[in-house]
Design a protein around this motif. Structure first.
Motif, PDB file in Angstrom:
ATOM      1  N   GLN A 164       3.829  22.537   9.830  1.00  0.00           N
ATOM      2  CA  GLN A 164       3.210  21.270  10.252  1.00  0.00           C
ATOM      3  C   GLN A 164       2.556  20.562   9.074  1.00  0.00           C
ATOM      4  O   GLN A 164       2.665  19.351   8.914  1.00  0.00           O
ATOM      5  N   PHE A 165       1.901  21.372   8.235  1.00  0.00           N
ATOM      6  CA  PHE A 165       1.246  20.774   7.074  1.00  0.00           C
ATOM      7  C   PHE A 165       2.279  20.108   6.160  1.00  0.00           C
ATOM      8  O   PHE A 165       2.088  18.981   5.708  1.00  0.00           O
ATOM      9  N   ILE A 166       3.393  20.817   5.919  1.00  0.00           N
ATOM     10  CA  ILE A 166       4.419  20.251   5.030  1.00  0.00           C
ATOM     11  C   ILE A 166       5.047  19.012   5.663  1.00  0.00           C
ATOM     12  O   ILE A 166       5.333  18.029   4.972  1.00  0.00           O
ATOM     13  N   ILE A 167       5.251  19.024   6.989  1.00  0.00           N
ATOM     14  CA  ILE A 167       5.820  17.838   7.656  1.00  0.00           C
ATOM     15  C   ILE A 167       4.894  16.638   7.455  1.00  0.00           C
ATOM     16  O   ILE A 167       5.332  15.543   7.101  1.00  0.00           O
ATOM     17  N   ALA A 168       3.583  16.874   7.656  1.00  0.00           N
ATOM     18  CA  ALA A 168       2.628  15.772   7.514  1.00  0.00           C
ATOM     19  C   ALA A 168       2.550  15.320   6.055  1.00  0.00           C
ATOM     20  O   ALA A 168       2.538  14.123   5.763  1.00  0.00           O
ATOM     21  N   TYR A 169       2.554  16.301   5.152  1.00  0.00           N
ATOM     22  CA  TYR A 169       2.385  15.986   3.737  1.00  0.00           C
ATOM     23  C   TYR A 169       3.653  15.366   3.150  1.00  0.00           C
ATOM     24  O   TYR A 169       3.601  14.649   2.155  1.00  0.00           O
ATOM     25  N   GLY A 170       4.801  15.670   3.762  1.00  0.00           N
ATOM     26  CA  GLY A 170       6.076  15.164   3.239  1.00  0.00           C
ATOM     27  C   GLY A 170       6.400  13.763   3.712  1.00  0.00           C
ATOM     28  O   GLY A 170       7.517  13.288   3.509  1.00  0.00           O
ATOM     29  N   GLY A 171       5.437  13.082   4.337  1.00  0.00           N
ATOM     30  CA  GLY A 171       5.725  11.725   4.810  1.00  0.00           C
ATOM     31  C   GLY A 171       5.662  10.708   3.696  1.00  0.00           C
ATOM     32  O   GLY A 171       4.757   9.883   3.642  1.00  0.00           O
ATOM     33  N   LEU A 172       6.664  10.734   2.821  1.00  0.00           N
ATOM     34  CA  LEU A 172       6.644   9.855   1.652  1.00  0.00           C
ATOM     35  C   LEU A 172       7.132   8.456   2.019  1.00  0.00           C
ATOM     36  O   LEU A 172       7.990   8.285   2.861  1.00  0.00           O
ATOM     37  N   ARG A 173       6.559   7.457   1.383  1.00  0.00           N
ATOM     38  CA  ARG A 173       7.012   6.079   1.552  1.00  0.00           C
ATOM     39  C   ARG A 173       7.811   5.675   0.319  1.00  0.00           C
ATOM     40  O   ARG A 173       7.579   6.187  -0.771  1.00  0.00           O
ATOM     41  N   GLY A 174       8.726   4.725   0.507  1.00  0.00           N
ATOM     42  CA  GLY A 174       9.567   4.365  -0.629  1.00  0.00           C
ATOM     43  C   GLY A 174      10.077   2.952  -0.580  1.00  0.00           C
ATOM     44  O   GLY A 174       9.379   2.038  -0.116  1.00  0.00           O
ATOM     45  N   ALA A 175      11.308   2.790  -1.038  1.00  0.00           N
ATOM     46  CA  ALA A 175      11.857   1.466  -1.290  1.00  0.00           C
ATOM     47  C   ALA A 175      12.049   0.637  -0.029  1.00  0.00           C
ATOM     48  O   ALA A 175      12.079  -0.594  -0.105  1.00  0.00           O
ATOM     49  N   ILE A 176      12.195   1.290   1.130  1.00  0.00           N
ATOM     50  CA  ILE A 176      12.385   0.495   2.354  1.00  0.00           C
ATOM     51  C   ILE A 176      11.130  -0.335   2.649  1.00  0.00           C
ATOM     52  O   ILE A 176      11.218  -1.546   2.904  1.00  0.00           O
ATOM     53  N   CYS A 177       9.945   0.308   2.585  1.00  0.00           N
ATOM     54  CA  CYS A 177       8.701  -0.446   2.762  1.00  0.00           C
ATOM     55  C   CYS A 177       8.630  -1.590   1.761  1.00  0.00           C
ATOM     56  O   CYS A 177       8.255  -2.714   2.093  1.00  0.00           O
ATOM     57  N   PHE A 178       8.978  -1.246   0.522  1.00  0.00           N
ATOM     58  CA  PHE A 178       8.863  -2.211  -0.566  1.00  0.00           C
ATOM     59  C   PHE A 178       9.737  -3.437  -0.305  1.00  0.00           C
ATOM     60  O   PHE A 178       9.307  -4.577  -0.516  1.00  0.00           O
ATOM     61  N   SER A 179      10.972  -3.195   0.156  1.00  0.00           N
ATOM     62  CA  SER A 179      11.860  -4.323   0.434  1.00  0.00           C
ATOM     63  C   SER A 179      11.374  -5.111   1.637  1.00  0.00           C
ATOM     64  O   SER A 179      11.485  -6.338   1.664  1.00  0.00           O
ATOM     65  N   LEU A 180      10.850  -4.403   2.639  1.00  0.00           N
ATOM     66  CA  LEU A 180      10.392  -5.107   3.844  1.00  0.00           C
ATOM     67  C   LEU A 180       9.197  -5.994   3.541  1.00  0.00           C
ATOM     68  O   LEU A 180       9.083  -7.097   4.078  1.00  0.00           O
ATOM     69  N   VAL A 181       8.293  -5.533   2.676  1.00  0.00           N
ATOM     70  CA  VAL A 181       7.095  -6.326   2.415  1.00  0.00           C
ATOM     71  C   VAL A 181       7.451  -7.624   1.693  1.00  0.00           C
ATOM     72  O   VAL A 181       6.816  -8.658   1.902  1.00  0.00           O
ATOM     73  N   PHE A 182       8.515  -7.584   0.864  1.00  0.00           N
ATOM     74  CA  PHE A 182       8.930  -8.820   0.204  1.00  0.00           C
ATOM     75  C   PHE A 182       9.650  -9.757   1.161  1.00  0.00           C
ATOM     76  O   PHE A 182       9.748 -10.954   0.906  1.00  0.00           O
ATOM     77  N   LEU A 183      10.189  -9.192   2.248  1.00  0.00           N
ATOM     78  CA  LEU A 183      10.876 -10.032   3.235  1.00  0.00           C
ATOM     79  C   LEU A 183       9.904 -10.703   4.198  1.00  0.00           C
ATOM     80  O   LEU A 183      10.310 -11.486   5.055  1.00  0.00           O
ATOM     81  N   LEU A 184       8.604 -10.391   4.085  1.00  0.00           N
ATOM     82  CA  LEU A 184       7.608 -11.008   4.966  1.00  0.00           C
ATOM     83  C   LEU A 184       7.611 -12.524   4.789  1.00  0.00           C
ATOM     84  O   LEU A 184       7.855 -13.019   3.696  1.00  0.00           O
ATOM     85  N   PRO A 185       7.387 -13.257   5.888  1.00  0.00           N
ATOM     86  CA  PRO A 185       7.259 -14.707   5.729  1.00  0.00           C
ATOM     87  C   PRO A 185       6.027 -15.016   4.862  1.00  0.00           C
ATOM     88  O   PRO A 185       5.064 -14.246   4.838  1.00  0.00           O
ATOM     89  N   ASP A 186       6.109 -16.105   4.124  1.00  0.00           N
ATOM     90  CA  ASP A 186       4.999 -16.441   3.218  1.00  0.00           C
ATOM     91  C   ASP A 186       3.722 -16.752   3.990  1.00  0.00           C
ATOM     92  O   ASP A 186       3.716 -17.582   4.900  1.00  0.00           O
TER      93      ASP A 186
END
Lengths: 585, 585
Positions: B357-379
């Motif tokens: 459980q600890f490794i599952i929680a700790y392994g929740g890495l964020r990456g390029a998908i978030c990064f691309s989505l944040v740039f797609l936000l309306p201005d």
């Protein structure tokens, strides 16, 4: 529905899919491809599609973009051609090939250009406004034999290796000449006066464009070989370097207005032997397979687009001009081949027969390169006439010549390609003769091809291999490599037949024994023959035999993005080896 | 110099080259990748390059284009992940994975969104202008665990298969949830009033987006399998279909606003077993190799671009908001995993340990998908704050969590992945148990996973295989296939060690004998066990044994564009066989 967003990749994927499905379709009916060359069938599919688009939209279907052709479709085909080029026949006939490619192409350009200018003087044809320069420009684009079309037809008819390499090599190397002449005449068309200096500059450019291409290609090829020295720990990206460096060589050459085709061929031929030695077997399978796949798809797309682009309103149908273009293309090529071969045959023992000459002349197919060049012409009032003439010449050569060349080859009983690869025995004799001839040439002071080949081989083993190969202290002789390859192939066949381990077949025992003893004999013969020869051949064979019992089966970790299963290096297990040895004794 | 003309392909090639060379560079020093994950090193390279570009031009370096990311870089990675997905653990844990992916992600989105809204109410932070909806929108893009980042880290630490599939499966399947929530909140932001109907429509969309993706993927996957039935005569384009159909499934799903990631995974998993049976061994090697290569390059480019895009003036550094985002991401994930696992463990015998459980929680890495989505936000005026927070979260998870997870796994002594693939013996026992459990479930009337699996297998062998496989009259059991694979591998190893034919090793004799008898035994056991089982298994083995002495070595024609050497089908030579038999008797 959000089509806009995915339009570009979606349409590209669909076109490739269509091309691949068309290919499968032809091969479902085995009889069709054996009568009609695939290129004709593909153009036909393209014509139908173009007709449908024209009928539905009531406007001309899109024309194949010259940029897309030169930047994306042509390089894979040329790379494939260069990488799988049989280097021995190519270099043995390099003089003849260059003569056909350079002198032959110039002959054709001026022949076609001047005779078409003559036709233009006939008042009844209403062509007096086409100047000599425009005719020469047209000649420069229509004269060049197309490698894509030649390859598509010649690989299906299986003529002998020499004949194949003469036509195919010419079609590849004439690119340098075509590029220079085409650009020269194009700039002349835009100039008001032409000085004699310009003409001399033009002649000088031949050498710059051709040799510059070779230089760029070799630079990238050797860099690629050097890079693959360091990929041992990351095998999956090895194939990438082969593609990246060759493509870069093409683009760099195009950027400097050199011959991209010549560059990519030099790159592929330069890197091949070093890359093959450095990369893993699986990487090499992937490289070969992907090259074939890519070139096959490109080639399919080119012919389909050629068909699609033919339909439309881009044409001006002045029949006399078009018909005479076809006739002159045929006549001047036939004359050129006859005259050049006459000179070639005077200096060679192994002459080109008249049957071969006929096939060389008849195999001068035109294709997508002419088509792309004619659309790149600057706009002037007769451009549509040139487009029409080019289209007809391409369709005539691909359909009429392409479809009749196979029956003609059968009818004339042209010498065919040999069915099987040379045996180890033959290879040994060829090498033996090479060494012998190099020695004779050295003693007699005649610096012929064997002398230079030997010197190059010496330079290669002394310097290049040490820099470019990973395991440079143990370079492998080509015969040792062939032996390993045959053994591996045999092993897979045995395993597939379920023979492995159960009962070793006698022929395999005999054969491998024969190979081994042959190898040993070669090594000794070679060693005695000349001291320029690698003395490590014998050592290599001993190493192969020594590794005999050392490797055992071992499985790698279950999965990983950077490695494929079964790639891990086998470890030596001393105990296992001892047990194995004990049992076999 | 004509740079304009070749600019696009030249720059793309150079970027890929840089990425590949960087990869080689890391692997030259073996110690570096064993301490720092490759993803961190690549981001670091990107940061340096971004710094150089920023320093030279004095303006922000170009940001990774979201379109390029979603259309060209992401699909190869997801395809690779789907194709090499170990299907057994995936389907065994599908319930848990879906729970984490759907409920867990929604929990995180709302948790992070509402708590950040709470932070925004603190006057000292000057964030009162960030509305609840904007916080939820930000939550929806920051909550999703990134498959690319997870894969890059988890494949280097080799945790046990179940743990790996839980984290990795979640990261893949949460795409459907992320897409829906992100689009929902984005459209809510643009609406003036939100009706309760809209919220219900949003809930309904989950199912449409997810199941629609599965449907699109399976359709394309089965079409791909069907297509490869007809590629027998044109082997070189086989690999192409695998890539084309999966890419089309992705694009089609994206076009209809469904989950492209789910579609491509369904496509890859759906086609795999049929395509593998239809295409040649070399084609399959190429498919696997190229998939690995492509995903490896994409992954490298993504991390480098991530680094490059971080540098610049796109950020608004409001530290309280950024720090609380990081903290909430960690807390809500940990809470979510704890709560969900509590429920999961109540319904399963094979529970998830607290270490896991600890490794599952700790392994929740964020990456390029978030990064691309944040740039797609309306201005809107706080977009730069969201970009800054996203960047920090990504760098924190990839660098801090990514680098410490390996030591933590060692420290906690988390159960590792088993080193070797399951043996044939184990496979037989697993199959035996599967059949037994399916029978028990059928008798007891409990329709569990074994029951459904068995029904699916029946449907597959009764209908699907007949349509999708070329040789549908003789479907091969997975054990027969494994046996063939092992034999082939063994044969290659033998050949490489030079053992072939000289002296067949005893272990190989023993082992293959053992395998054979095992196969026979299984076939009989299976046959007795259930009549739903294939009765052809035995026949298959007999065929393999019957082909025993039938194949002899044969070489194909020298070269051809559409075939590779050695692809020709072996012919049966009656005489040779008789001689062989005679000698072996």
């Amino acid at each position: 529905l959000d089509y806009q967003h995915v339009q570009v990749p979606f349409e590209i994927t669909l076109w490739i899919m269509l091309a691949s499905l068309a290919k499968i379709g032809f091969h479902l009916y085995n009889k069709l491809p054996s009568v009609v060359p695939e290129s004709c069938l593909l153009i036909f599919v393209g014509l139908i599609m173009g007709g449908i688009i024209y009928g539905l939209n009531d406007k001309s279907p899109p024309v194949m973009d010259s940029d897309i052709f030169f930047l994306y479709l042509l390089p894979p085909i040329v790379l494939d051609a260069g990488y799988f080029m049989p280097s021995r026949p190519f270099f043995e006939n390099i003089g003849t090939i260059l003569l056909y490619a350079v002198v032959g192409t110039i002959w054709n350009v001026f022949g076609i250009g001047f005779s078409l200018y003559g036709i233009c003087q006939v008042k009844a044809f209403r062509l007096q406004d086409v100047s000599l320069l425009h005719n020469l420009l047209f000649g420069s684009l229509i004269a060049a034999v197309d490698p894509v079309a030649v390859l598509a037809v010649f690989e299906e008819i299986h003529v002998n290796e020499k004949l194949h390499i003469l036509v195919f090599g010419e079609s590849l190397l004439n690119d340098a000449v075509t590029v220079v002449l085409y650009k020269l005449f194009r700039s002349f068309c835009e100039m008001s006066t032409i000085k004699s200096v310009d003409i001399f500059v033009g002649v000088g450019k031949f050498f710059v464009v051709g040799l510059g291409g070779v230089l760029v290609g070799l630079t990238f090829g050797l860099t690629a070989a050097f890079t693959t020295r360091f990929t041992k720990d990351i095998r999956v990206i090895e194939p990438l370097f082969v593609f990246l460096y060759s493509y870069l060589s093409y683009l760099t050459a195009e950027m400097f207005h050199l011959s991209g085709i010549v560059a990519i061929i030099a790159c592929a031929m330069g890197m091949k032997r070093y890359v093959e030695a450095n990369i893993s077997l699986k990487s090499h399978t992937t490289v070969k397979y992907f090259m074939k796949m890519w070139s096959s798809v490109s080639d399919t797309l080119i012919f389909i687009f050629l068909g699609v682009s033919t339909i439309g309103e881009n044409h001006e149908w002045n029949w006399p001009y078009i018909c005479f273009t076809v006739v002159f293309c045929l006549i001047w090529r036939a004359l050129g081949v006859l005259v050049l071969t006459f000179f070639v045959n005077r200096f060679h023992v192994n002459t080109i027969t008249s049957k071969d000459q006929f096939i060389i002349a008849y195999g001068g197919l035109r294709g997508a390169i002419c088509f792309s060049l004619v659309f790149l012409l600057p706009d002037f009032h007769r451009k549509k006439l040139f487009i029409a003439a080019t289209t007809v010449v391409i369709l005539f050569t691909v359909f009429v010549q392409g479809m009749t060349i196979r029956p003609l080859v059968d009818l004339l009983a042209v010498k065919r390609e040999r069915e099987s690869a040379p045996t180890v025995g033959e290879q040994i004799h060829i090498r033996f003769l090479d060494h012998l001839l190099a020695g004779i040439e050295d003693i007699s002071g005649h610096w012929g091809q064997y002398y230079w080949k030997d010197k190059l081989e010496y330079f290669n083993s002394k310097y290049l291999q040490k820099i470019l190969l990973r395991e440079y202290d143990q370079p492998k002789s080509s015969i040792v490599l062939l032996y390993e390859k045959l053994e591996r192939k045999h092993a897979i066949e045995l395993a597939e037949a379920g023979q492995l381990g159960h009962a070793p077949s006698h022929p395999s025992l005999l054969r491998s024994g024969f190979l081994c003893s042959n190898n040993n004999r070669t090594a000794i013969t070679d060693k005695k023959l000349e001291d320029t020869l690698n003395p490590d051949v014998l050592e290599n064979i001993q190493q192969i035999l020594a590794r005999n019992l050392y490797r055992i089966r071992r499985t790698g970790p279950a999965y990983n993005r950077h490695t494929l299963p079964g790639e891990a290096e086998p470890v030596e297990h001393a105990e296992e080896i001892l047990i194995l040895r004990h049992k076999s004794l």
